[in-house]
Motif scaffolding. Structure first.
Motif, PDB file in Angstrom:
ATOM      1  N   PHE A 295       0.865  -1.176   0.000  1.00  0.00           N
ATOM      2  CA  PHE A 295       0.000   0.000   0.000  1.00  0.00           C
ATOM      3  C   PHE A 295       0.905   1.230   0.000  1.00  0.00           C
ATOM      4  O   PHE A 295       1.397   1.669   1.046  1.00  0.00           O
ATOM      5  N   GLY A 296       1.175   1.769  -1.183  1.00  0.00           N
ATOM      6  CA  GLY A 296       2.051   2.927  -1.306  1.00  0.00           C
ATOM      7  C   GLY A 296       3.525   2.593  -1.308  1.00  0.00           C
ATOM      8  O   GLY A 296       4.361   3.505  -1.243  1.00  0.00           O
ATOM      9  N   TRP A 297       3.869   1.312  -1.399  1.00  0.00           N
ATOM     10  CA  TRP A 297       5.265   0.878  -1.389  1.00  0.00           C
ATOM     11  C   TRP A 297       5.492  -0.218  -2.419  1.00  0.00           C
ATOM     12  O   TRP A 297       4.700  -1.161  -2.527  1.00  0.00           O
ATOM     13  N   ARG A 298       6.592  -0.110  -3.163  1.00  0.00           N
ATOM     14  CA  ARG A 298       7.083  -1.203  -3.993  1.00  0.00           C
ATOM     15  C   ARG A 298       7.904  -2.142  -3.113  1.00  0.00           C
ATOM     16  O   ARG A 298       8.596  -1.698  -2.194  1.00  0.00           O
ATOM     17  N   ILE A 299       7.833  -3.425  -3.404  1.00  0.00           N
ATOM     18  CA  ILE A 299       8.428  -4.414  -2.514  1.00  0.00           C
ATOM     19  C   ILE A 299       9.336  -5.358  -3.300  1.00  0.00           C
ATOM     20  O   ILE A 299       8.883  -6.033  -4.242  1.00  0.00           O
ATOM     21  N   ASN A 300      10.597  -5.390  -2.922  1.00  0.00           N
ATOM     22  CA  ASN A 300      11.545  -6.374  -3.420  1.00  0.00           C
ATOM     23  C   ASN A 300      11.816  -7.390  -2.315  1.00  0.00           C
ATOM     24  O   ASN A 300      11.246  -7.311  -1.229  1.00  0.00           O
TER      25      ASN A 300
END
Length: 353
Positions: A295-300
Motif C-alpha cells: 500500500f504505497g510501497w514497492r516491494i523487493n
C-alpha cells in the motif's frame, strides 16, 4: 601492566583511525556518484540513515537557479509519487479509527463514479488493482489551469470503462490515489491536506512538510523543478497535473523524511497491524524490477521503496527494514532517475553477497 594498557590504546586508536578513513572514503565515493549535481545546476539532497541515525546527510547544487539558492538538507522538494505512501497511511489511520474499511466499495464514498467502478474497493485503489482509467490519458484537450483531485473524479465520472476487472491485474494508477485523497476527505470530515497535517505531519514534527495548495499554503525553503532542454536548464516546476494532491502533491525535506522513516519502525503513528499491511505483498506486478506492491510501497525481496517522478523532480526512498538502513535521494531536475544511484550508495553500507 603499562605495556598492556599501551597495546590496548594502540589497537583502539588504529581501529578508530581505520573507521575514520573508511568513512571518509565512503563519503568521497558518494560525492563522486553525485558529481553531476554539483555546481550551478539543479541539485540534490542525500540522506543515509542507519540504526536510526543519519550517517550521511549532504546536499548538492541549487534549489533555485534564478537566485543562486543552494540546496540544503532542509530544502523541500516535491515528492511526486513518494506522496502515495502518505496517502495510504491516511486510509490506514481512518481504518484504525473505524471510519472506513479497506474493503469498502469506493462508491460508498464517491457514489458519482460510473457503473464500471461498482466492484472497485479501497483495497484495489491502494494496491493499483482497480483497473480504473488513468486520468492523464483522458484529460480535456482544452484544459486551462491545473487539475485538482476533485477534477480527477469529474473526469472519471465520464469514463464508464476500465482496463480490466477489479482485482484481476496490476496497473499503476495515479487515478486511484487521487480518489483515495477524496475518500480521506469524505471519511474524516476535513480536507486531505488538513488531515495530513493534523494526523501525520504535526504528530511527527514534520513541521515544514505540506501538501501544497497554491493560495492556501506555501512551501518553506522550496526547491523548484528544472528540465534540461537544448543543453540549458529551464524551469519546469508545474504541469497541469501538479496540483493533484493524492498521487503526488506533498513537499518535504531530508530532515522531515527522517522523522517519517523513524515512525515506520514503531507504533508512534500507525499500529503494527497497519504497518504490516502497508509493507505486505498486496499484489504481484508486471514490472520486471518490482515483483510486488503493498500500500504505497514497492516491494523487493530485501527492500521496500518508492520513486517519485514529475516534471522537474525525480526522487526515491529505499528502506531495508531488517538492516535498519534507509537511503533517500531528492532532486529538482528531470534527469537522471535516482534509484540506481540510491542502490549504488546502498552498497557502501550493506555487506556484499
Amino acid at each position: 601492566m603499562k605495556w598492556v594498557d599501551a597495546l590496548r590504546a594502540f589497537v583502539l586508536g588504529t581501529g578508530m583511525l581505520a573507521s575514520a578513513l573508511a568513512h571518509a572514503g565512503r563519503e568521497e565515493d558518494i560525492d563522486q556518484l553525485m558529481s553531476r549535481y554539483q555546481g550551478q545546476v539543479p541539485g540534490a539532497s542525500v540522506l543515509v540513515i542507519r540504526d536510526g541515525q543519519p550517517v550521511f546527510r549532504r546536499s548538492y547544487g541549487l534549489a533555485k537557479l534564478e537566485d543562486n539558492v543552494a540546496a540544503t538538507p532542509s530544502t523541500n522538494y516535491r515528492l511526486a509519487s513518494i506522496t502515495k505512501q502518505f496517502t495510504a497511511a491516511c486510509i490506514l489511520l481512518l481504518a484504525e479509527d473505524g471510519k472506513l474499511s479497506l474493503d469498502d466499495p469506493v462508491k460508498r464514498w464517491l457514489p458519482s463514479l460510473p457503473a464500471a467502478a461498482d466492484a472497485v474497493t479501497l483495497r484495489h485503489l491502494l494496491s493499483h488493482t482497480s483497473g480504473l482509467i488513468d486520468y492523464e490519458e483522458v484529460m480535456p484537450e482544452d484544459l486551462t489551469g491545473q487539475l485538482r483531485d476533485a477534477d480527477v473524479l469529474r473526469i472519471l465520472e465520464g469514463e464508464n470503462r476500465g482496463y480490466f476487472a477489479p482485482g484481476s491485474q496490476y496497473r499503476y494508477s495515479n487515478s486511484g490515489y487521487a480518489l483515495l485523497a477524496l475518500v480521506v476527505g469524505r471519511a474524516s470530515g476535513q480536507d486531505f491536506a488538513s488531515f495530513l497535517r493534523q494526523r501525520i505531519f504535526q504528530p511527527l514534527g514534520m513541521d515544514d512538510t505540506v501538501a501544497l495548495e497554491e493560495g492556501r499554503s506555501t512551501v518553506a525553503r522550496r526547491a523548484y523543478g528544472y528540465s534540461e532542454i537544448d543543453g540549458r536548464w529551464t524551469r519546469t516546476d508545474q504541469s497541469p497535473t501538479s496540483a493533484v494532491l493524492g498521487d503526488g502533491g506533498i513537499y518535504s525535506s531530508l530532515d522531515d523524511l527522517a522523522k517519517w522513516d523513524a515512525a515506520l519502525y514503531d507504533e508512534r503513528l500507525l499500529k503494527q497491524s497497519s504497518l504490516n499491511l502497508a509493507f505486505s505483498r498486496a499484489t504481484s506486478t508486471s514490472e520486471t524490477d518490482v515483483p510486488f506492491y503493498g500500500f504505497g510501497w514497492r516491494i523487493n525481496s530485501d527492500s521496500v521503496w518508492h520513486s517519485g517522478e514529475s516534471i522537474g523532480f525525480r526522487n526515491v526512498i529505499v528502506r531495508y527494514p531488517k538492516q535498519r538502513l534507509s537511503i533517500i535521494v531528492l532532486t529538482n531536475r528531470n534527469d537522471p532517475e535516482p534509484y540506481k544511484t540510491a542502490l549504488a550508495i546502498t552498497r557502501h553500507y550493506l555487506p556484499g553477497p
